[in-house]
Each structure stands twice: as C-alpha cells, then as structure tokens.
Write an enzyme that holds these catalytic residues in place. Sequence first.
Site, short mmCIF file in Angstrom:
data_model
loop_
_atom_site.label_atom_id
_atom_site.label_comp_id
_atom_site.label_asym_id
_atom_site.label_seq_id
_atom_site.Cartn_x
_atom_site.Cartn_y
_atom_site.Cartn_z
N LYS A 141 -19.02 -3.87 3.47
CA LYS A 141 -19.65 -4.08 4.79
C LYS A 141 -18.62 -3.84 5.89
O LYS A 141 -18.90 -3.16 6.88
CB LYS A 141 -20.24 -5.50 4.87
CG LYS A 141 -21.49 -5.66 4.00
CD LYS A 141 -21.94 -7.11 3.83
CE LYS A 141 -23.10 -7.15 2.82
NZ LYS A 141 -23.62 -8.50 2.54
N ASP A 189 -28.47 -10.95 9.30
CA ASP A 189 -29.01 -10.97 7.94
C ASP A 189 -30.53 -11.24 7.96
O ASP A 189 -31.21 -11.02 6.95
CB ASP A 189 -28.36 -12.12 7.15
CG ASP A 189 -27.35 -11.65 6.12
OD1 ASP A 189 -27.53 -10.54 5.59
OD2 ASP A 189 -26.40 -12.40 5.87
N GLN A 236 -21.70 -14.57 3.62
CA GLN A 236 -22.06 -13.99 2.33
C GLN A 236 -22.57 -15.06 1.37
O GLN A 236 -21.97 -16.12 1.22
CB GLN A 236 -20.85 -13.26 1.73
CG GLN A 236 -21.13 -12.48 0.46
CD GLN A 236 -22.06 -11.27 0.66
OE1 GLN A 236 -22.15 -10.72 1.75
NE2 GLN A 236 -22.77 -10.89 -0.38
N1 GUN Z 1 -25.81 -11.87 -1.07
C1 GUN Z 1 -26.53 -10.91 -1.68
N2 GUN Z 1 -27.19 -10.15 -0.78
C2 GUN Z 1 -26.85 -10.65 0.44
C3 GUN Z 1 -27.21 -10.28 1.77
O1 GUN Z 1 -27.98 -9.36 2.03
N3 GUN Z 1 -26.64 -11.05 2.76
C4 GUN Z 1 -25.79 -12.09 2.50
N4 GUN Z 1 -25.32 -12.77 3.53
N5 GUN Z 1 -25.46 -12.45 1.27
C5 GUN Z 1 -25.98 -11.74 0.26
#
Ligand code: GUN
Length: 295
Positions: free
Chosen positions: A54, A121, A98
């Site tokens: 990311k 998100d 995350q």
């Molecule tokens: N863990 C797995 N997929 C995601 C996501 O799209 N966002 C976040 N914050 N954590 C994740």
Amino acid sequence: MPAKIISGIETAKAIREEIAAEVVSLKQLHGLNPGLVTILVGQDPASESYVAAKNKTAHALGIHSEQVTLPSETSEAELLQIVSEYNSNPAIHGILVQLPLPRHINEANVLFAIDPAKDVDGFHPVNVGKMMLGEQCFLPCTPNGILELLQRSGIETAGAEVVVVGRSNIVGKPIANLMLQKRPGGNATVTVCHTRTKDVDYHTRRADILIVAAGVAKMIKADQIKEGAVIIDVGVNRIGQAASGKAILAGDVDFADVVTKASAITPVPGGVGPMTITMLMKNTLQAAKQAAGIG
Ligand code: GUN
C-alpha cells in the site's frame, strides 16, 4: 476453451494512471498533496506485505504516505491515541488500520474512532450505513475493486445469479450488498454462503458469477461451478515458500481445475489484490478532495 483471465494488474494499471494524473493536477492547481497513513500493529507477515504494498503504491502515485509500525503489545488506548492524532493532522486525509488486530484490542472500538471523513477503508459504521443505503461514501476497497473489475471486463451483473462464499465484514457482506443494489455493477440476485450453509455446492453450481472469499486454499473445484461461470477469487493463501524465500500463494479456487470450465476468472496473485490497493488510492484522493472542498 480456457477461461478469459481477468487481470487485476492490467485493470489496476489503467486506474492508477488516472489517479497519478489527478494527483499531479491537484498539486499544481490547488497545492493539495493527498496523504495516507497506514497503521500496523504486530508482525503478521501477510499484513506486513499488504501494508508495504500500500505504501509503495502510494509513493508511486505521488501520494504522501506514512507508515506507523507498532509492537504487538501496543494497548488499545495507545492505538486510539495515535488514531486521534491522525484525525486532527491536516496533512493526512486517509487513515488505514491494518486488520486483523491483536486479540487484546477491540477492532470495533478502533474502527469507530477513525474520523469517517478519513475512513478510506470504508469500515466506519457511518460509511457502512451509507453504503447499505446506496449513499455517496467511501466504499470498502476489495468489494469496490471487484465491482470495477467486473465492469471494466464488460461482465453483465443485472439479473445475474451471484453467489458469494464468505460473510466477512471486509468482503462477503459488503460485496453482496453492493451487487444487489440498483446501481451499475449491481441489480444481481445475490446468495451468500457461509460455514453453516447446508449445501454450498448446490448454490455455487447455480452461480453465473461466483465470488469466493472464504480463506481456504483451492476449496472450489470444477465440479462445484457452472459451465461458463465468471469466477472472482478473493483468497490469498500462503501454501509454501519458494527457494527465494518468497511465499507461494494460492486462491480459494483451484485455478488449474476450474480454468477450462469457467468463462472468465481472476488469478491469484494478480487478480483482486492489485485492485484493492488501487481503490484505497482512489479513496485517499477522494478524501483529500473532500477535505479541500474540491469536486
Ligand atoms: N485486512 C485485510 N484486508 C484489509 C483491508 O482491506 N483493509 C484493512 N485495513 N485491513 C485488511
């Protein structure tokens, strides 16, 4: 005939070019520099690699990005304090914590603490509620990426039988909701299967579009799908390690088994994954523009 491969890499590349161009013009015309912070608690290898990807993508697109890496013993109060600081930091427009978080931290408390205007998100209940109602909001990145992939691949969803395997808050529930809405990429008849579904195969064999987000490597075989089905594989399972040390990944769908029966399929890696990250960048751009009152 083997299925058409729906390349998330190709589709993501096209969208990323659009985003990078908009970031340049925002800087030039408005002096606005979109900013994202990713917060990682603990040392889960999969989460570490997602967060690194990311940040790398943000840098590549000219988006300012900061990574906060915290030890797994971090308390909920400490994490909430960091979120609160970023909520009031004007250089940061998007905050991503995350998931999963260590067990001693209440995930809902943390997600609810993020300013909904910075919730790139789309996990805050305000955004989840707006999504459910079909209102303008930040859409969760993986479901939004799937919608983009389907639309940009010319796959008709109106009237289609869509079966989703998995009912997570991150993928299963939101993609099911979005695809039943009266909207482009929606208007489908949606069934959601989960661990207590009596006969999963009965449902998967009816699917025109099968979306699998169950977290079980290669669980879907050719005899569980309809001839000509479109398969969207959201699974990312680590099934081994190459000599180079790199993880060997497999989806939730047995690609080799299914590829001659499906009409189109997303590979793992290179399918949904790059789209998730790209939608995060799109949301960060949108958050920056909204904060500045642009567009
Ligand atoms: N863990 C797995 N997929 C995601 C996501 O799209 N966002 C976040 N914050 N954590 C994740």
